[in-house]
Write an enzyme that holds these catalytic residues in place. Structure first.
Site, short mmCIF file in Angstrom:
data_model
loop_
_atom_site.label_atom_id
_atom_site.label_comp_id
_atom_site.label_asym_id
_atom_site.label_seq_id
_atom_site.Cartn_x
_atom_site.Cartn_y
_atom_site.Cartn_z
N GLY A 268 -21.30 21.05 14.82
CA GLY A 268 -20.39 21.86 14.00
C GLY A 268 -21.17 22.91 13.20
O GLY A 268 -20.71 24.04 13.05
N ARG A 269 -22.34 22.53 12.73
CA ARG A 269 -23.11 23.45 11.87
C ARG A 269 -23.61 24.68 12.63
O ARG A 269 -23.49 25.80 12.16
CB ARG A 269 -24.31 22.70 11.27
CG ARG A 269 -23.88 21.85 10.11
CD ARG A 269 -24.93 20.85 9.69
NE ARG A 269 -24.31 19.95 8.72
CZ ARG A 269 -24.76 18.75 8.40
NH1 ARG A 269 -25.85 18.28 8.97
NH2 ARG A 269 -24.13 18.02 7.51
N TYR A 407 -18.02 23.39 3.52
CA TYR A 407 -17.77 22.31 4.49
C TYR A 407 -18.88 22.19 5.54
O TYR A 407 -19.80 22.98 5.56
CB TYR A 407 -16.37 22.36 5.10
CG TYR A 407 -15.88 23.59 5.83
CD1 TYR A 407 -16.72 24.57 6.32
CD2 TYR A 407 -14.52 23.74 6.07
CE1 TYR A 407 -16.23 25.66 7.02
CE2 TYR A 407 -14.02 24.83 6.77
CZ TYR A 407 -14.89 25.78 7.23
OH TYR A 407 -14.41 26.85 7.92
N GLU A 408 -18.78 21.14 6.35
CA GLU A 408 -19.82 20.76 7.32
C GLU A 408 -21.15 20.46 6.62
O GLU A 408 -22.23 20.78 7.10
CB GLU A 408 -20.02 21.85 8.39
CG GLU A 408 -18.73 22.33 9.01
CD GLU A 408 -18.43 21.79 10.39
OE1 GLU A 408 -19.31 21.20 11.02
OE2 GLU A 408 -17.28 21.95 10.82
N GLY A 409 -21.04 19.86 5.42
CA GLY A 409 -22.24 19.61 4.60
C GLY A 409 -22.49 20.83 3.75
O GLY A 409 -22.62 21.95 4.28
#
Ligand code: FAD
Length: 596
Positions: A268-269, A407-409
């Site tokens: 995702g990142r 988001y996504e960390g």
């Protein structure tokens, strides 16, 4: 060329070793197939999405679903999923291209697409058993069904493994009963299934489950969240109360959910990095077009040095982000090919390929999301008062960009992760950090005479960025030892040096590779972009280095090391940055769009 000889550097190794331009994939290397899929997406976005862009600012969730279905009709929901499961079976670079160009018009669609294809489909594709893949993937790839990823909870955000959602095995052993509260769930309002992470009994780690969205099965949704941006991306809380989930819906192994969640996030990142590129291209083109038409003091504002300054800085970030994203995408693909040729399954190879480049995934997520934010911010400024109006696209671009850092960390978590992962890899013997540290201290950074005179200094300085990083790492290790991982401010400063080094090197090597296959003349603006980006990076690295040295060294050593670092980033002949900026901007102004 064999797969073995093609792969030169492993994930994270770029900080320790040099890479030749031939080893760096560039956007000019796209295959015919990759160009075709890119053009299909651009055509779709321009035809279907851009004309109704305003509706995306008006909480039109149905519009997002309509567009997602159309994207499904084009086959773009399962770009790298095997054809056996209803996907296109294309490579990682193609997947990145679709994420890039599908997200440029509105973050609402980018988020819906990213959540569905990245973190909802992927856990099933990568960890599901054959039966699960056959049952769910064709529906998810066609757009008949959509998915959500339910990890975050009120008390478990960045500390995702601390979730309280429970899964209890029924007495007859046929199903689990899931109870818990998930928040900030993208696509929840229209999802047909949820990937839910829960703890079975008193397990230490999460387990993943595929949970169909059946509202008669103990599932309740909150109203849509009211958000700063991505207004038509559905974001809801999801409550599970004794939701019955058949045992066969467990994803992967018991206790394996945290790993699934994190690996899905790695993918995702890197995709989120790519998903912030076309937004930048569109903002730059929109801003320059406005600047060419807006007249003040009897001339277009694009004549003014202050506007040119902004256009140039927006463009160099965009070029650097693009160079970095596709370099990493190709490295991931090469690694995947390598694992496949070693006998691993396609899914295992993809997992391991992306995991190997998890450091780069974090670098891209952080670097490109922040560049997108800066770009949109300057876009507003170029529009002046109009930039503040919802009538022009800059305002929405700025609001939509903001979520990319969360988001996504969060970007802080990702910054700390990238340094932590580098140290972990070194600890496991996967990276030879010790030899690199020793070489840096002994001044053995190779400084071969280079062939491209125009970029000779930049070639040498990028190598020195790595040397500086290694010197600093040595110093902070001396001072903090294993406690370094607890010293977050040092980690953040080191991570900025990593980001600047990766972006600088990717920019430089792309330009050099293109000079070698065309000419200096053909690449004259790209040479200027590389010079300017690397000069700016050198100033950031100098500042971050100073901060680290002051914290880690005593007064006497501080001076010594600072002098050494200042020398390393110094120029024999400083680039005339103002003139370079004007030249880059003039080119974009004359083309009336981002043109690199
Ligand atoms: C619009 C939107 C969509 C989302 N979509 C999804 C989704 O589909 N699925 C899903 O599961 N989640 C989703 N999320 C949740 C998102 O991933 C989390 O918001 C994010 O991971 C941060 O968690 P948090 O909000 O609890 O912040 P916190 O973890 O409370 O962090 C708050 C601040 O503290 C900092 N911080 C936290 N821990 C540390 C630490 N150890 N060291 C240093 N700093 C720290 C953070 O960087 C941040 O600045 C979404 C969120 C939003 C806003």
């Amino acid at each position: 060329m064999s797969v073995q000889s093609k792969i030169k550097l492993d994930g994270g190794e770029f900080m320790l070793k040099d890479v030749s331009p031939d080893q760096v994939f560039t956007t000019e290397d796209f295959s015919e197939e990759q160009r075709m899929i890119r053009d299909t997406v651009i055509e779709f976005i321009d035809r279907e999405v851009w004309p109704v862009k305003k509706r995306f600012e008006e909480n039109d969730y149905d519009l997002t679903v309509e567009m997602m279905k159309k994207i499904g009709d084009l086959g773009l929901l399962g770009v790298n999923v095997d054809q056996d499961y209803g996907g296109l079976g294309m490579d990682f670079i193609a997947t990145m291209l679709v994420c890039d160009y599908i997200s440029g018009a509105t973050g609402s669609l980018g988020t819906a697409y990213g959540a569905h294809t990245g973190i909802a489909i992927l856990p099933i594709y990568l960890y599901g058993n054959e039966e699960q893949k056959k049952k769910y993937l064709p529906k998810l790839c066609s757009g008949e069904w959509f998915g959500s990823y339910c990890l975050t909870e009120p008390t478990a955000g960045s500390d995702a493994n601390s979730g309280k959602t429970k899964a209890e095995l029924s007495e007859d052993g046929t199903h689990y009963l899931i109870s818990g509260h998930k928040i900030w769930i993208s696509n929840a309002g229209f999802a047909n299934l949820f990937i839910v992470f829960a703890k079975i009994e008193d397990d230490k780690n999460l387990t993943g489950f595929i949970v169909p969205s059946d509202l008669s099965n103990g599932i309740t949704l909150s109203e849509e969240e009211k958000k700063l941006g991505i207004h038509s991306s559905s974001t809801r809380q999801v409550f599970f109360e004794n939701t019955k989930v058949p045992v066969e819906n467990m994803l992967g192994e018991r206790n394996g959910g945290f790993k699934i969640a994190m690996n899905a996030l790695n993918v995702g990142r890197i995709k989120l990095g790519a998903a912030h590129l076309d937004g930048q291209r569109r903002v730059i083109s929109g801003a320059v077009n406005y600047a060419n038409n807006r007249v003040q003091f009897k001339q277009p504002i694009s004549n003014f040095g202050s506007i040119k300054e902004k256009i140039a800085m927006m463009a160099i970030s965009c070029y650097a982000g693009e160079s970095s994203c596709y370099r990493a995408a190709s490295d991931v693909q090469t690694k995947i090919d390598q694992f496949i040729s070693n006998g691993l399954s396609k899914q295992e190879s993809e997992l391991k390929g992306v995991e190997n480049f998890a450091i780069e995934c974090s670098i891209l997520k952080v670097g490109v999301s922040e560049d997108m934010q800066n770009c949109a911010d300057e876009g507003i400024q170029i529009f002046g008062g109009m930039g503040f109006s919802a009538e022009v696209p800059m305002e929405a671009a700025w609001r939509d960009a903001r979520i990319g850092r969360i988001y996504e960390g969060t970007n802080e978590i990702n910054r700390m992760l990238m340094v932590g992962m580098l140290l972990k890899k070194a600890g496991k013997g996967e990276l030879d950090l010790m030899s690199a540290l020793q070489n840096a201290i002994n001044d053995n950074v190779e400084d071969k005479p280079e062939t491209i005179n125009e970029l000779k200094h930049e070639m040498s300085i990028v190598k020195k960025f790595k040397k500086i990083f290694l010197i600093l790492l040595g110093k902070v290790f001396e001072k903090y030892g294993a406690e370094i991982e607890k010293n977050q401010q040092v980690l953040l400063a080191l991570s900025d040096i990593m980001i600047e080094t990766y972006f600088s090197e990717s920019t430089l090597k792309r330009t050099i590779k293109n000079i070698k296959r065309s000419s200096i003349h053909d690449q004259s603006y790209q040479i200027e972009i590389s010079k300017l980006y690397i000069y700016e990076a050198s100033q950031i690295i100098l500042k971050k280095s100073k901060d680290i040295i002051i914290s880690a060294c005593d007064n006497k050593t501080q001076k010594e090391i600072l002098t050494q670092i200042e020398e390393l980033v110094s120029y024999k002949e400083n680039p005339n940055v103002f003139s370079i900026k004007r030249s880059i901007a003039d080119k974009i102004i004359s083309e009336n769009k981002y043109c690199f």
